[in-house]
Scaffold this active site. Sequence first.
Site, PDB file in Angstrom:
ATOM      1  CG  ASN A 207      -2.028   0.962   1.192  1.00  0.00           C
ATOM      2  OD1 ASN A 207      -2.711   0.898   0.139  1.00  0.00           O
ATOM      3  ND2 ASN A 207      -2.341   1.476   2.241  1.00  0.00           N
TER       4      ASN A 207
ATOM      5  CB  VAL B 246      -4.166   2.660  -7.195  1.00  0.00           C
ATOM      6  CG1 VAL B 246      -4.352   1.691  -6.177  1.00  0.00           C
ATOM      7  CG2 VAL B 246      -4.308   2.493  -8.557  1.00  0.00           C
ATOM      8  N   PRO B 247      -6.626   4.000  -4.719  1.00  0.00           N
ATOM      9  CG  PRO B 247      -8.951   3.578  -4.243  1.00  0.00           C
ATOM     10  CD  PRO B 247      -7.804   3.346  -5.301  1.00  0.00           C
ATOM     11  CB  CYS B 248      -3.053   3.562  -0.865  1.00  0.00           C
ATOM     12  SG  CYS B 248      -2.254   5.121  -1.468  1.00  0.00           S
ATOM     13  CG  HIS B 249      -7.348   8.105  -0.043  1.00  0.00           C
ATOM     14  ND1 HIS B 249      -7.000   7.644  -1.333  1.00  0.00           N
ATOM     15  CD2 HIS B 249      -8.539   8.155   0.053  1.00  0.00           C
ATOM     16  CE1 HIS B 249      -8.166   8.024  -2.052  1.00  0.00           C
ATOM     17  NE2 HIS B 249      -9.022   8.404  -1.406  1.00  0.00           N
TER      18      HIS B 249
END
Length: 180
Positions: free
Chosen positions: A130, A139-142
């Site tokens: 991540n 790519v929504p690592c948050h």
Amino acid sequence: MTKRPETFQLDRIATPLGEVLVVFDGEGVVRAFDFADYEARMRRLLRLHYGTVILEAGAAPAGVREAVLDYFGGEVEALKRIPWTTGGTTFQRRVWAALTEIPAGRTETYGQLAARIGAPTAVRAVGLANGANPVGVIVPCHRVVGSSGKLTGYAGGLGRKKWLLEHEGALKPDAPTRLL
């Protein structure tokens, strides 16, 4: 025989969270996305994924630029319109693909993400993958949080992570650990 360096283009787009860097190839596919104050990290990730990279200034394709502006303007699903690809290990790419399945307005814990990709004991490896995501926000690592729902590490800073989650409706304003 040495491999020729990859040549990509770099655009800078103003957002409410500061300038973002968009790196894309000749076909308009995004290869990296990061905040300008983390440019050194972005360049390091590009080297890890592609070896020597030449970045030339250029305007991002209209569709990419429009999707970024639409997202920050309130259309939280707009980033799904952006084509992207990246290097990385098979495991990292599996984690990154799974991240794209977390809908805007929702979060998952590292443990839930690990279980969902079929590696329930690989929580730490999921966290490392991540953190090595070269196309953050797209790519929504948050959207990944600690096991208690607490906001944990984010390469762009916890303030940005909080803003992104509030923007998407996953976090109530002024309630840093109260996820919906």
